[in-house]
Scaffold this active site. Structure first.
Site, short mmCIF file in Angstrom:
data_model
loop_
_atom_site.label_atom_id
_atom_site.label_comp_id
_atom_site.label_asym_id
_atom_site.label_seq_id
_atom_site.Cartn_x
_atom_site.Cartn_y
_atom_site.Cartn_z
N TYR A 101 0.87 -1.19 0.00
CA TYR A 101 0.00 0.00 0.00
C TYR A 101 0.89 1.23 0.00
O TYR A 101 1.89 1.28 0.73
CB TYR A 101 -0.87 0.00 1.26
N GLU A 189 -3.46 7.54 -3.91
CA GLU A 189 -3.38 6.30 -3.15
C GLU A 189 -3.30 5.10 -4.10
O GLU A 189 -4.04 5.05 -5.09
CB GLU A 189 -4.63 6.17 -2.28
#
Ligand code: GDP
Ligand code: MN
Length: 393
Positions: A101, A189
């Site tokens: 991530y 993101e």
């Protein structure tokens, strides 16, 4: 403004962030043609502005043309948590060794961008943050100095990414930061950021890629990025807000039943407060701006009344540059054009207020009440809205 995954990936590609090759499609036929072009196996992905598409069945692997057709048919029109799928992204399938991530967000309290990296990707990052906060490495970047090589290395080290991919992960963070700054985003993101298996046993290096993209652009900076403003998803915007935007009005929809118009953001904000204080619920914020001309008023009335919840309207005008007589003429004109069915309370004060009130009185508009104070006007409009509600019930 939130971008769809494929729009984010197209921005990524422009800045050299590695992404799988893909094509956009809005019909089953287009999706099949896209799948043929990118090759099999490919992934058919629903394009909606919501996470968790995978779990909802909006992401499917197709090994051949028949499967591509079958999945495109199933996903187009699907409802994913209240959003209907109208668009697909068809992309070359990736092999996945690990899911990481990575994100860049603007941390307002620190007045600096915040980089985050975790090897626990592919799942909801809020869950990771709650269960295992230590698994997310964080680092602020001094906006004046910008991203430095050590930032990437330190994050990769702290997040304990596999040693062989420290370099490409750090390089990807540098490029994500570049996207964040140069596109004036408030969020970039990537979840998951994947590590591919090394090709065969020949020791070929593993690669990293952005498999998903979530980008929010700063609306206030869009005028500097004309290409990006075209990415606006018009189908998603509230039609009333779009109508206001097209007419150059500053408008925010709220959930009450009292339409509000004022001139100047500060005055409109206090009008909302005063109405709330009087026990009412505003249906909108609308700033008609300084120097509101008749045309702007007509436009504003049309926008306010396009909301069927509105039971009464409050005009709160404090004349400075704005002239009371102009506003009165605008209101009279608006009444002639659209013949509103709900009551209006008008508080007119400041420049040319007397003339404005005289014009309104002479026009004998049905259902228009004038008040001289803001509190009086708020009380009156709340009372009228209550009456309308009681009459409807
Ligand atoms: P989200 O569920 O809306 O966040 O959509 P993502 O694009 O993040 O995809 C969800 C999950 O689908 C990923 O975490 C992957 O596990 C899986 N996935 C997506 N694309 C591929 C692919 O090309 N290959 C493989 N093996 N899995 C994929
Ligand atoms: Mn995702």
């Amino acid at each position: 403004m939130d971008l769809l995954e494929y729009q984010g990936k197209q921005l990524f590609a422009r800045h050299g962030v590695p992404v799988p090759e893909g094509r956009h499609a809005t019909s089953v036929e287009e999706a099949v043609a896209a799948a043929d072009e990118v090759g099999y196996p490919c992934v058919i992905k629903a394009q909606v502005q919501i996470g968790g598409r995978g779990k909802a069945g909006g992401i499917k692997l197709a090994r051949n043309r028949d499967e591509a057709r079958e999945h495109a048919e199933a996903i187009l029109g699907m409802d994913i948590r209240g959003l209907t799928v109208h668009e697909l992204w068809v992309e070359r399938a990736s092999e996945i060794d690990s899911e990481y991530y990575a994100s860049v967000v603007f941390d307002r309290s620190a007045k600096a961008p915040l980089l985050m990296l975790s090897t626990k990707g592919g799942m909801d990052i809020e869950e990771v943050a709650a269960e295992d906060p230590g698994a997310i490495a964080r680092l602020h970047v001094d906006p004046l100095i910008g991203f430095q090589e050590f930032h990437g290395r330190r994050l990769a080290f702290e997040a304990r990414v596999d040693a062989d991919v420290v370099r490409p992960v750090a390089a990807m963070l540098a490029k994500l930061y570049e996207v964040f700054v140069s596109e004036e985003a408030t969020l970039v993101e990537v979840n998951p950021l994947i590590v591919t298996p090394s090709a065969g046993g020949d020791g070929a290096a593993r690669e990293v890629r952005a498999l998903d993209a979530k980008v929010t652009l700063d609306d206030n900076a869009l005028f500097r990025h004309p290409d990006n403003s075209e990415l606006r998803d018009l189908s998603k915007e509230d039609p009333q807000e779009r109508m206001a935007k097209e007419r150059g009005l500053t408008f925010v929809k709220l959930d009450g039943d009292i339409g509000i118009l004022g001139n100047g953001a500060g005055l409109v904000m206090s009008t909302l407060d005063v109405v709330a204080e009087a026990g009412g619920r505003p249906a909108n914020f609308l700033d008609a701006g300084g120097g509101s001309k008749a045309e702007a008023i007509t436009n504003a009335v049309q926008v306010i009344l396009s909301n069927p919840d509105v039971k009464a309207v409050l005009f709160n005008i404090f004349g400075g540059i704005t002239r009371g007589d102009e506003v009165a003429r605008g209101l009279i004109e608006a009444f002639h054009q659209i013949n509103p069915q709900v009551p209006f309370v008008v508080r007119l004060d400041g420049t040319n207020d007397e003339e404005g009130r005289r014009l309104l009185a002479e026009a004998k508009l049905p259902n228009v009440y004038t008040e001289s104070t803001m509190d009086g006007a708020a009380q009156k409009v709340v009372e009228l809205a209550r009456e309308a509600e009681a009459a409807a019930a």
